[in-house]
Motif scaffolding. Structure first.
Motif, mmCIF file in Angstrom:
data_model
loop_
_atom_site.group_PDB
_atom_site.id
_atom_site.type_symbol
_atom_site.label_atom_id
_atom_site.label_comp_id
_atom_site.label_asym_id
_atom_site.label_seq_id
_atom_site.Cartn_x
_atom_site.Cartn_y
_atom_site.Cartn_z
ATOM 1 N N ASP A 35 -31.802 -37.736 5.231
ATOM 2 C CA ASP A 35 -30.749 -36.539 4.683
ATOM 3 C C ASP A 35 -30.752 -36.901 3.379
ATOM 4 O OD1 ASP A 35 -29.499 -38.786 4.658
ATOM 5 O OD2 ASP A 35 -27.865 -38.422 6.129
ATOM 6 N N ALA A 36 -29.774 -36.423 2.674
ATOM 7 C CA ALA A 36 -29.450 -36.274 1.049
ATOM 8 C C ALA A 36 -29.201 -37.940 0.602
ATOM 9 C CB ALA A 36 -28.420 -35.508 0.864
ATOM 10 N N SER A 37 -28.794 -38.624 1.701
ATOM 11 C CA SER A 37 -28.582 -40.010 1.251
ATOM 12 C C SER A 37 -29.689 -40.840 1.556
ATOM 13 C CB SER A 37 -27.385 -40.542 1.719
ATOM 14 O OG SER A 37 -27.607 -40.532 3.094
ATOM 15 N N GLY A 38 -30.735 -40.521 2.208
ATOM 16 C CA GLY A 38 -31.741 -41.019 2.564
ATOM 17 C C GLY A 38 -31.780 -41.871 3.936
ATOM 18 N N ALA A 39 -30.700 -41.482 4.821
ATOM 19 C CA ALA A 39 -30.686 -41.964 5.916
ATOM 20 C C ALA A 39 -31.409 -41.365 6.922
ATOM 21 C CB ALA A 39 -29.131 -41.745 6.304
ATOM 22 N N PRO A 40 -31.858 -41.892 8.079
ATOM 23 C CA PRO A 40 -32.628 -40.989 8.913
ATOM 24 C C PRO A 40 -32.124 -40.230 9.924
ATOM 25 C CG PRO A 40 -33.105 -43.487 9.131
ATOM 26 C CD PRO A 40 -32.027 -43.236 8.350
ATOM 27 N N VAL A 41 -32.592 -38.965 10.115
ATOM 28 C CA VAL A 41 -31.907 -37.863 10.900
ATOM 29 C C VAL A 41 -32.844 -37.938 12.078
ATOM 30 C CG1 VAL A 41 -31.479 -35.465 11.011
ATOM 31 C CG2 VAL A 41 -31.223 -36.699 9.065
ATOM 32 N N TRP A 42 -32.260 -37.935 13.402
ATOM 33 C CA TRP A 42 -32.808 -37.904 14.627
ATOM 34 C C TRP A 42 -32.872 -36.793 15.472
ATOM 35 C CZ3 TRP A 42 -35.608 -42.449 15.717
ATOM 36 C CH2 TRP A 42 -35.634 -43.556 14.817
ATOM 37 N N SER A 43 -31.716 -36.160 15.281
ATOM 38 C CA SER A 43 -31.562 -34.779 16.031
ATOM 39 C C SER A 43 -30.616 -33.794 15.677
ATOM 40 C CB SER A 43 -31.012 -35.358 17.505
ATOM 41 O OG SER A 43 -29.559 -35.663 17.209
ATOM 42 N N GLY A 44 -30.559 -32.443 16.138
ATOM 43 C CA GLY A 44 -29.850 -31.411 15.733
ATOM 44 C C GLY A 44 -30.659 -30.515 14.932
ATOM 45 N N VAL A 45 -29.874 -29.244 14.283
ATOM 46 C CA VAL A 45 -30.405 -28.337 13.583
ATOM 47 C C VAL A 45 -30.838 -29.017 12.201
ATOM 48 C CG1 VAL A 45 -30.376 -26.046 12.578
ATOM 49 C CG2 VAL A 45 -29.428 -26.763 15.005
ATOM 50 N N VAL A 46 -32.042 -28.958 11.578
ATOM 51 C CA VAL A 46 -32.418 -29.375 10.418
ATOM 52 C C VAL A 46 -33.188 -28.424 9.667
ATOM 53 C CG1 VAL A 46 -32.478 -31.841 11.391
ATOM 54 C CG2 VAL A 46 -34.529 -30.105 11.223
ATOM 55 N N SER A 47 -33.197 -28.610 8.098
ATOM 56 C CA SER A 47 -33.813 -27.510 7.600
ATOM 57 C C SER A 47 -34.410 -28.287 6.173
ATOM 58 C CB SER A 47 -32.860 -26.333 7.061
ATOM 59 O OG SER A 47 -33.745 -25.413 6.007
ATOM 60 N N ASP A 48 -35.665 -27.820 6.043
ATOM 61 C CA ASP A 48 -36.192 -28.482 4.616
ATOM 62 C C ASP A 48 -36.301 -27.403 3.316
ATOM 63 O OD1 ASP A 48 -38.204 -26.545 5.485
ATOM 64 O OD2 ASP A 48 -39.914 -28.061 5.395
ATOM 65 N N GLY A 49 -35.440 -26.363 3.531
ATOM 66 C CA GLY A 49 -35.346 -25.119 2.974
ATOM 67 C C GLY A 49 -36.267 -24.035 3.041
ATOM 68 N N ASN A 50 -37.269 -24.321 3.807
ATOM 69 C CA ASN A 50 -38.324 -23.228 4.139
ATOM 70 C C ASN A 50 -37.994 -22.835 5.412
ATOM 71 O OD1 ASN A 50 -39.597 -23.366 1.383
ATOM 72 N ND2 ASN A 50 -40.570 -25.322 2.134
ATOM 73 N N ASN A 51 -38.011 -24.002 6.433
ATOM 74 C CA ASN A 51 -37.897 -23.543 7.990
ATOM 75 C C ASN A 51 -36.576 -24.421 8.549
ATOM 76 O OD1 ASN A 51 -40.482 -21.981 8.084
ATOM 77 N ND2 ASN A 51 -41.194 -24.165 7.309
ATOM 78 N N ARG A 52 -36.153 -23.656 9.597
ATOM 79 C CA ARG A 52 -35.232 -24.319 10.515
ATOM 80 C C ARG A 52 -35.662 -24.789 11.652
ATOM 81 N NH1 ARG A 52 -29.516 -22.919 9.911
ATOM 82 N NH2 ARG A 52 -29.595 -22.587 12.027
ATOM 83 N N PHE A 53 -35.286 -25.806 12.357
ATOM 84 C CA PHE A 53 -35.884 -26.489 13.552
ATOM 85 C C PHE A 53 -34.729 -27.061 14.227
ATOM 86 C CE2 PHE A 53 -39.154 -26.838 10.385
ATOM 87 C CZ PHE A 53 -40.477 -26.065 10.934
ATOM 88 N N TYR A 54 -34.686 -26.964 15.422
ATOM 89 C CA TYR A 54 -33.719 -27.787 16.399
ATOM 90 C C TYR A 54 -34.508 -28.940 17.113
ATOM 91 C CZ TYR A 54 -30.765 -29.182 20.090
ATOM 92 O OH TYR A 54 -29.952 -29.791 21.171
ATOM 93 N N ILE A 55 -34.078 -30.162 16.982
ATOM 94 C CA ILE A 55 -34.683 -31.372 17.542
ATOM 95 C C ILE A 55 -33.463 -31.950 18.745
ATOM 96 C CG2 ILE A 55 -35.433 -33.680 17.131
ATOM 97 C CD1 ILE A 55 -35.959 -33.069 14.238
ATOM 98 N N PRO A 56 -33.951 -31.866 19.664
ATOM 99 C CA PRO A 56 -33.093 -32.428 21.128
ATOM 100 C C PRO A 56 -33.075 -33.777 20.881
ATOM 101 C CG PRO A 56 -35.115 -30.951 21.995
ATOM 102 C CD PRO A 56 -35.330 -31.265 20.387
ATOM 103 N N ALA A 57 -31.653 -34.298 21.401
ATOM 104 C CA ALA A 57 -31.415 -35.516 21.273
ATOM 105 C C ALA A 57 -32.316 -36.342 22.074
ATOM 106 C CB ALA A 57 -29.887 -35.484 22.185
ATOM 107 N N SER A 58 -32.941 -36.015 23.024
ATOM 108 C CA SER A 58 -33.830 -36.728 23.727
ATOM 109 C C SER A 58 -35.271 -36.670 23.248
ATOM 110 C CB SER A 58 -34.078 -36.066 25.509
ATOM 111 O OG SER A 58 -34.496 -34.653 25.249
ATOM 112 N N ALA A 59 -35.710 -36.172 22.113
ATOM 113 C CA ALA A 59 -36.776 -35.870 21.549
ATOM 114 C C ALA A 59 -37.260 -37.442 21.078
ATOM 115 C CB ALA A 59 -37.014 -35.289 20.294
#
Length: 784
Positions: free
Chosen positions: A319-343
């Motif tokens: 994320d913006a603070s440099g912390a790892p992101v493991w799940s949820g709806v994310v976007s890199d500015g070009n595409n949106r993705f959903y990452i399940p909690a179980s992934a």
């Protein structure tokens, strides 16, 4: 390098064709048929396969195996002609075998024995042979048989049969080794080192009373590279699936884009599903034998293996603070993705397995011999605890599931009588006979318990949510006659009659229990081979045979469902039947040997297990899963090719040994399939067009050894319809072109130091999962 490496079956055949003195007799692979003595540096060593077998064989002994980087027992097959070992990392428990006409998606087409006891696990798709029961330090030799040409072996021999022979002491002996290894791995921007080490100890003795014993201890502690990645592929137009989950997206960096095996744009988010495996394995193998009389002896084996596995994952997202992101709806500015909690959920697994076996046999030099071989393999404990949340959340407990397979296993029993000819006997000294009765039984009982909130997946017992279970049994009668009807001719005729039963099949899923009726199938397997010693150094052989491979319990009854996947079995699967033919020529010169084999395999009702994201492929109405796995019969698959194996000793330089093999598959394709006509004309899965190996070793003196090995495998298909046009990425079955090096120095008579490296060129290669990167080895071995 010994001049007997990967011996050709001409040497075994010659024992029956032209020997004038009795051959040695020993316990073979579930058979007490006559065995050929294999001469290695002037010492008679018993092969693990019967003499004069129809078809082609290959072998390596312990000295030859020490000329390569041998960490796990399956490494002994790394340079075998036309063979693939899908070993993903040191300590892999799923090192599957692939051969001439079958890939690693058909593991039940391979038989593996240790000292005549079956260690092939025909229970589940990802259950490879139980190599773990063998300590590498205990291996005396490994022998390989290609094809279903001998009546002495069960129907699963339609592909490859492997016999591992452990050391039997002739006097007091002790040996051991300490080894360590480090792998460098760099993919998708994630770079790291993965280490491991192994300790082995062998102790044995033969007492004046005739009692002998041997004990082997082995401990391995290793960590794998990432095994799989969480990915999302775009459609043909380059559009990723729309996110159906409402709410704002977390801005992230670190998404890696590549092209997937089907040529589609793909987003890669990190190593997931317990991608990095830390395994600690302990093996204890105890063997003993006693000769009651000169002609009657007994032996037994008891072995235990324990595994403790912990896995972890790596998210590429920040994320913006440099912390790892493991799940949820994310976007890199070009595409949106959903990452399940179980992934990115981790798991742990604890296993304890037990192998017991006993043999009683007679050892008459000529005439009748009998043998009884019984074995039992039992999974005493197998508990896998799976979290439903990513690593940081799962570390504190929470929801998950527990999969157990306690009590699962198999047992075998075989009674055999053999006749070894002598001059002037009732057969005229020209017939070698074998008759036998064989039985094996497999039992699988897998349960899944759900741990709901506020439970703890690490420790709670959970509530039963799914299970599948069942049993199979095969009973076989067989007979084989090898007739030397002229001095230079030998005809082998055999028949194997098998009866298969599947019973006690049940599934629980979605709150509904389904009970299946028992089924019975029969298999008829005729065999024939004609061998002609055209000259003292040239052997010609024509072998034909049928093999019948019955479905396993998992293929019949597994109907498991997870949050992201669905497995569909088929309780009405038919046995797959292979009609195979091989024509071979084996030539020996003073310093060289060459074998050329033409082979053809016609398989009806081939059993195929495939995974797909398309529910229509598996003929299911469900559309909620991301991965579907199904098992089905494919009407007919034909494979044909040519295989060469060559070895030389002292050819150009004194004490220089060389070996090479090459195989070219003309065709391996589906020729008929009424259930799925789109498969017709497609190449059979995971069978490459080319395989090749090259080994060179040089001993400049008695202290030093320098060795190099090269492994090649052409690309293969991992998609039923051959749509994977880009195989050199994660999920594909890529080319393999890897160079291995090893050097050893014998410091004293008892101590030897070895240094080696596998995949010197650090090639990225895949068998769906990524193969290891460049890996360094160091080993200190002592022997007395």
């Amino acid at each position: 390098m010994s001049k007997n490496r990967f011996r050709f079956s001409a040497l075994a055949s010659g024992c029956l064709l032209a020997c004038t003195t009795p051959c040695l007799h020993a316990q073979g692979v579930a058979t007490d048929a006559e065995l050929a003595p294999v001469v290695v540096k002037g010492t008679a060593v018993r092969s693990g396969l019967p003499a004069g077998l129809p078809g082609t064989t290959a072998s390596k002994d312990a000295q030859q195996l020490r000329e390569q980087n041998l960490v796990n027992p399956e490494d002994a097959l790394q340079y075998a002609p036309n063979t693939t070992i899908r070993k993903r990392y040191p300590g892999d428990r799923n090192a599957l075998i692939a051969g001439r006409s079958f890939g690693t998606l058909q593991p039940s087409r391979a038989l593996v024995y240790v000292d005549g006891y079956l260690i092939s696990n025909f229970l589940g798709r990802f259950d490879a042979p139980r190599w773990n029961m063998i300590s590498p330090e205990a291996i005396e030799r490994v022998d390989i048989l290609y094809g279903p040409y001998s009546a002495l072996f069960p129907g699963n021999s339609i592909g490859t049969t492997v016999a591992v022979t452990q050391r039997t002491p002739q006097a007091f002996e002790i040996s051991g080794r300490v080894s360590g290894y480090r792998q460098s791995f760099d993919q998708y921007g994630h770079k790291d080192h993965y280490d491991g080490h192994q300790l082995s100890l062998h102790l044995g003795d033969r007492l004046a009373s005739g009692l002998w014993y041997a004990a082997d201890l082995n401990r391995q502690n290793s960590t794998s590279q990432p095994m799989q990645y969480h990915t999302v592929s775009a459609d043909a137009a380059g559009r990723f699936p729309e996110v159906q989950v409402p709410g704002p997206a977390t801005p992230v960096s670190g998404i890696v884009y590549d092209t997937d095996p089907k040529g589609l744009k793909r987003a890669v988010f990190g190593a997931n599903s317990g991608a990095i495996d830390h395994t600690v394995q302990d093996t204890f193998n105890l063997r003993a034998g006693y000769r009651f009389t000169p002609d009657l002896e007994a032996s037994a084996m008891a072995a235990w293996w324990h595994n403790d596995t912990k896995t972890r994952n790596v998210s590429f997202l920040r994320d913006a603070s440099g912390a790892p992101v493991w799940s949820g709806v994310v976007s890199d500015g070009n595409n949106r993705f959903y990452i399940p909690a179980s992934a990115f959920s981790p798991y742990t697994r604890k296993e304890t397995h037990q192998q017991l076996g006993a043999t009683l046999k007679t050892r008459h030099a000529q005439g009748w011999n009998t043998s009884l071989v019984v074995s039992d393999y039992r999974i005493l404990r197998d508990t896998q605890r799976q979290a439903d949340n990513p690593d940081p959340v799962a570390a504190g407990g929470g929801v998950g599931s527990i999969t157990r397979r306690d009590g699962t296993g198999w047992n075998t029993a075989e009674v055999q009588a053999t006749w070894t000819p002598s001059a002037g006997d009732w057969t005229g000294g020209r017939h070698s006979l074998a008759f036998g009765l064989h039985r094996n039984g497999y039992k699988l009982d897998q349960t899944v318990d759900s741990v709901a909130a506020p439970g703890n997946w690490k420790s709670d017992q959970g509530a039963l949510s799914q299970f599948y279970r069942g049993k199979t049994e095969v009973v076989a009668l067989y007979a084989q006659d090898t007739w030397r009807f002229a001095d230079d001719w030998r005809l082998t005729l055999g028949w194997r009659e098998e009866r298969f039963k599947a019973f006690d099949g049940q599934q629980l899923g979605g709150g509904t229990t389904v009970t299946y009726h028992s089924r019975r199938l029969r298999g008829h397997s005729p065999k024939a081979a004609l061998a002609f010693a055209a000259t003292d150094s040239l052997l010609l052989k024509l072998s034909v045979g049928r093999g019948v491979r019955f479905p396993n319990v998992e293929e019949l009854y597994n109907g498991s469902v997870t949050a992201t996947s669905q497995t569909l079995s088929d309780p009405n699967l038919q046995a797959e039947t292979s009609d195979a033919i091989e024509l071979s020529a084996e030539q020996e010169w003073a310093r060289q040997r060459l074998r050329v084999s033409l082979f053809h395999d016609d398989v009806k009702d081939a059993i195929l297990r495939q995974s797909t994201s398309d529910p229509t492929v598996c003929k299911t109405q469900s559309t909620t899963a991301s991965t579907y796995t199904c098992v089905q019969n494919v009407d007919r698959v034909k494979t044909s090719g040519i295989e060469l194996a060559w070895s030389a000793e002292d050819l150009f330089v004194k004490r220089l040994g060389m070996e090479a093999s090459a195989a070219y598959t003309f065709k391996s394709e589906v020729v008929a399939n009424r259930k799925d006509p789109a498969m017709v004309g497609q190449w059979w899965l995971r069978v490459p067009r080319t395989r090749a190996t090259l080994q060179v070793s040089w001993r400049p003196d008695d202290k030093w050894l320098l060795a190099a090995g090269y492994r090649h495998q052409g690309r293969a298909y991992n998609d039923t319809y051959n749509l994977d046009v880009n195989p050199g990425v994660y999920g594909g079955v890529s080319k393999v072109n890897q160079l291995d090096l090893r050097g050893t120095y014998k410091a004293t008579r008892e101590l030897e130091l070895a240094l080696g490296v596998n995949n010197v060129n650090d090639q990225h290669a895949y068998q769906s999962h990524p193969y290891p990167g460049r890996t360094f080895f160091a080993e200190l071995r002592f022997a007395q």
